[in-house]
Design a protein around this motif. Structure first.
Motif, PDB file in Angstrom:
ATOM      1  N   SER A  28      -3.330   3.024  -6.371  1.00  0.00           N
ATOM      2  CA  SER A  28      -2.509   3.788  -5.430  1.00  0.00           C
ATOM      3  C   SER A  28      -1.435   2.933  -4.782  1.00  0.00           C
ATOM      4  O   SER A  28      -0.403   3.445  -4.333  1.00  0.00           O
ATOM      5  CB  SER A  28      -3.400   4.415  -4.348  1.00  0.00           C
ATOM      6  OG  SER A  28      -3.908   3.428  -3.471  1.00  0.00           O
ATOM      7  N   LEU A  49       1.528   3.161  -7.290  1.00  0.00           N
ATOM      8  CA  LEU A  49       1.728   4.470  -7.903  1.00  0.00           C
ATOM      9  C   LEU A  49       3.175   4.933  -7.840  1.00  0.00           C
ATOM     10  O   LEU A  49       3.686   5.552  -8.776  1.00  0.00           O
ATOM     11  CB  LEU A  49       0.816   5.499  -7.222  1.00  0.00           C
ATOM     12  CG  LEU A  49       0.716   6.874  -7.869  1.00  0.00           C
ATOM     13  CD1 LEU A  49       0.161   6.749  -9.286  1.00  0.00           C
ATOM     14  CD2 LEU A  49      -0.170   7.790  -7.025  1.00  0.00           C
ATOM     15  N   THR A  50       3.876   4.652  -6.749  1.00  0.00           N
ATOM     16  CA  THR A  50       5.253   5.121  -6.575  1.00  0.00           C
ATOM     17  C   THR A  50       6.172   3.954  -6.260  1.00  0.00           C
ATOM     18  O   THR A  50       5.718   2.854  -5.919  1.00  0.00           O
ATOM     19  CB  THR A  50       5.347   6.153  -5.443  1.00  0.00           C
ATOM     20  OG1 THR A  50       5.161   5.480  -4.174  1.00  0.00           O
ATOM     21  CG2 THR A  50       4.289   7.243  -5.593  1.00  0.00           C
ATOM     22  N   LYS A  51       7.463   4.200  -6.308  1.00  0.00           N
ATOM     23  CA  LYS A  51       8.438   3.157  -5.979  1.00  0.00           C
ATOM     24  C   LYS A  51       8.362   2.769  -4.504  1.00  0.00           C
ATOM     25  O   LYS A  51       8.803   1.675  -4.127  1.00  0.00           O
ATOM     26  CB  LYS A  51       9.844   3.621  -6.329  1.00  0.00           C
ATOM     27  CG  LYS A  51      10.337   4.807  -5.491  1.00  0.00           C
ATOM     28  CD  LYS A  51      11.759   5.172  -5.849  1.00  0.00           C
ATOM     29  CE  LYS A  51      12.280   6.332  -4.983  1.00  0.00           C
ATOM     30  NZ  LYS A  51      13.681   6.684  -5.318  1.00  0.00           N
ATOM     31  N   TYR A  52       7.823   3.644  -3.690  1.00  0.00           N
ATOM     32  CA  TYR A  52       7.723   3.361  -2.251  1.00  0.00           C
ATOM     33  C   TYR A  52       6.569   2.411  -1.943  1.00  0.00           C
ATOM     34  O   TYR A  52       6.598   1.706  -0.923  1.00  0.00           O
ATOM     35  CB  TYR A  52       7.539   4.658  -1.473  1.00  0.00           C
ATOM     36  CG  TYR A  52       8.640   5.645  -1.704  1.00  0.00           C
ATOM     37  CD1 TYR A  52       9.913   5.457  -1.146  1.00  0.00           C
ATOM     38  CD2 TYR A  52       8.438   6.773  -2.506  1.00  0.00           C
ATOM     39  CE1 TYR A  52      10.938   6.364  -1.370  1.00  0.00           C
ATOM     40  CE2 TYR A  52       9.464   7.679  -2.734  1.00  0.00           C
ATOM     41  CZ  TYR A  52      10.701   7.470  -2.160  1.00  0.00           C
ATOM     42  OH  TYR A  52      11.721   8.359  -2.385  1.00  0.00           O
ATOM     43  N   THR A  53       5.553   2.391  -2.794  1.00  0.00           N
ATOM     44  CA  THR A  53       4.402   1.519  -2.551  1.00  0.00           C
ATOM     45  C   THR A  53       4.488   0.205  -3.315  1.00  0.00           C
ATOM     46  O   THR A  53       3.799  -0.756  -2.964  1.00  0.00           O
ATOM     47  CB  THR A  53       3.100   2.224  -2.958  1.00  0.00           C
ATOM     48  OG1 THR A  53       3.179   2.615  -4.338  1.00  0.00           O
ATOM     49  CG2 THR A  53       2.853   3.458  -2.101  1.00  0.00           C
TER      50      THR A  53
END
Length: 328
Positions: free
Chosen positions: A29, A32-36
Motif C-alpha cells: 500500500s 500503490l499510487t504516485k502519491y505514496t
C-alpha cells in the motif's frame, strides 16, 4: 463467550498464504499510487554522509507532508482490509462454537485482541514492561534534563510539535496501531487457527514484521547517493532494523498471546518509538562521572523487565494462552 473451548481448524498452507497477503498488502500500500511512492534525483556529487544529502525540487521523501498523508490513508485501508480478512476467515471456518452464543464478530474481536479490558492492575501491568526495560535510557534523559518538567523540556516542542505534527502522528500513533494490528493481531490469529505452537508464534511469526521493514533499504540507498558505499550503508541499516524489529516482535507477540489484548503491544510500540534506540555509548561519553550509575540503571532495567515479564502479563482471559491446541 466460552473462549477457551472453541478452536477453528485452518491448514498451514492457508495460514502462510494469509500472512503473506497481510504483509504484502500492508507494505504494498506504501507504493500503490504516485502519491505514496518516493522518488529521488541522482546527486551531482555523492554525499559524504547522511546529513550531506541535499533535497532537490523533485525529490519525494517519506517525511514529505503529501507522502505522509497518502501513506496514512493507504496503511489504514490495508489494516482494515486485513482485519476483515480475519473476520471472513473465522466466519468461514468457525462453525464449531460450543455454546452457539458467540457471533463471528465476537470471536474476531477476541482473536484480534480488540476487546477493551476492565480497568484493573492486571490490565495496567503489561503497559509498564517497556518503561521498566528503558530505566537506563530514562535515567540518561534525567541527566540530560529532558524529562517532563525538567529544565530542557518544553511542552510545545516536546509534546505538541513532536507528537501532533504529521510526522509525530505517523511515528507515535498510526504506525504503532496499524503495524500491531496487522503483524500481531492478524498474523498471530491465523497462525493460531492453524494450530501453530506458542514457541513458533513468539519466535517465528515476528519475522514477518521484521522483513516488512526491509523495503526501507531502497529509500536509504537513494537518500545516501546511489553509490556502492550507499548500498553498503543501506544494507547495514536494514539488517540492523531487521534485527531490532524482530526482537521487538518477539516481545510484543509474547505480550499479545499472554494477555489476549493488542493494547499493551500498541502502547509498548508507541513508547519504544518515542524513546528510540538506546545510546549507551554516547551517554557514557557525555557523562563520564556517571558511568557506574548508567551501567547499573541499564542492567536494572533489563533484569526488572525479565523478572516481571511473566507476572505482569498474566491473564485469565487470553484465548491464546489457555487454549491447549496451541501448547508449548
Amino acid at each position: 463467550m466460552a473462549s477457551a473451548s472453541f478452536y477453528f481448524p485452518l491448514s498451514s498452507s492457508s495460514a502462510h498464504l494469509l500472512v503473506s497477503f497481510f504483509g504484502m498488502s500492508y507494505v504494498g500500500s506504501l507504493y500503490l499510487t504516485k502519491y505514496t511512492r518516493l522518488s529521488f534525483r541522482p546527486a551531482a556529487q555523492p554525499p559524504q554522509s547522511e546529513q550531506d544529502y541535499g533535497r532537490r525540487p523533485n525529490d519525494r521523501g517519506r517525511d514529505d507532508l503529501e507522502v505522509i498523508q497518502a501513506r496514512l490513508v493507504a496503511v489504514t485501508a490495508a489494516t482494515i482490509l486485513n482485519c476483515l480478512v480475519v473476520f471472513w476467515t473465522i466466519r468461514s471456518i468457525g462453525r464449531g462454537i460450543s455454546d452457539g452464543s458467540s457471533s463471528a464478530v465476537d470471536v474476531t474481536t477476541a482473536y484480534l485482541g480488540l476487546k477493551l479490558p476492565t480497568l484493573s492492575l492486571e490490565s495496567i501491568y503489561p503497559h509498564l514492561l517497556a518503561p521498566i526495560l528503558f530505566i537506563g535510557p530514562l535515567y540518561a534523559h534525567y541527566l540530560f534534563e529532558s524529562l517532563p518538567f525538567q529544565r530542557k523540556w518544553n511542552f510545545q516542542l516536546n509534546v505538541v510539535d513532536q507528537l501532533f505534527s504529521w510526522i509525530g502522528i505517523r511515528n507515535y500513533f498510526m504506525a504503532p496501531i496499524t503495524e500491531e494490528l496487522v503483524f500481531r493481531s492478524c498474523v498471530l490469529s491465523v497462525y493460531h487457527l492453524a494450530g501453530v505452537s506458542r514457541n513458533k508464534l513468539i519466535f517465528l511469526a515476528p519475522l514477518a514484521f521484521g522483513f516488512a521493514h526491509v523495503h526501507h533499504a531502497w529509500e536509504n540507498y537513494n537518500r545516501l547517493g546511489r553509490t556502492p558505499a550507499a548500498a553498503k550503508r543501506a544494507i547495514f541499516m536494514s539488517l540492523f532494523q531487521l534485527a531490532y524489529t524482530t526482537l521487538f516482535g518477539f516481545y510484543t507477540s509474547y505480550v499479545f498471546l499472554r494477555t489476549g489484548s493488542i493494547y499493551p503491544a500498541i502502547s509498548s510500540h508507541i513508547f519504544c518509538n518515542f524513546m528510540g534506540v538506546p545510546q549507551l555509548g554516547y551517554e557514557l561519553s557525555v557523562f563520564p562521572t556517571k558511568k557506574i550509575a548508567l551501567w547499573i540503571t541499564y542492567f536494572a532495567g533489563i533484569i526488572g523487565f525479565f523478572w516481571n515479564l511473566s507476572t505482569y502479563t498474566r491473564s485469565s482471559s487470553s484465548i491464546y494462552w489457555t487454549n491447549t491446541s496451541a501448547s508449548l
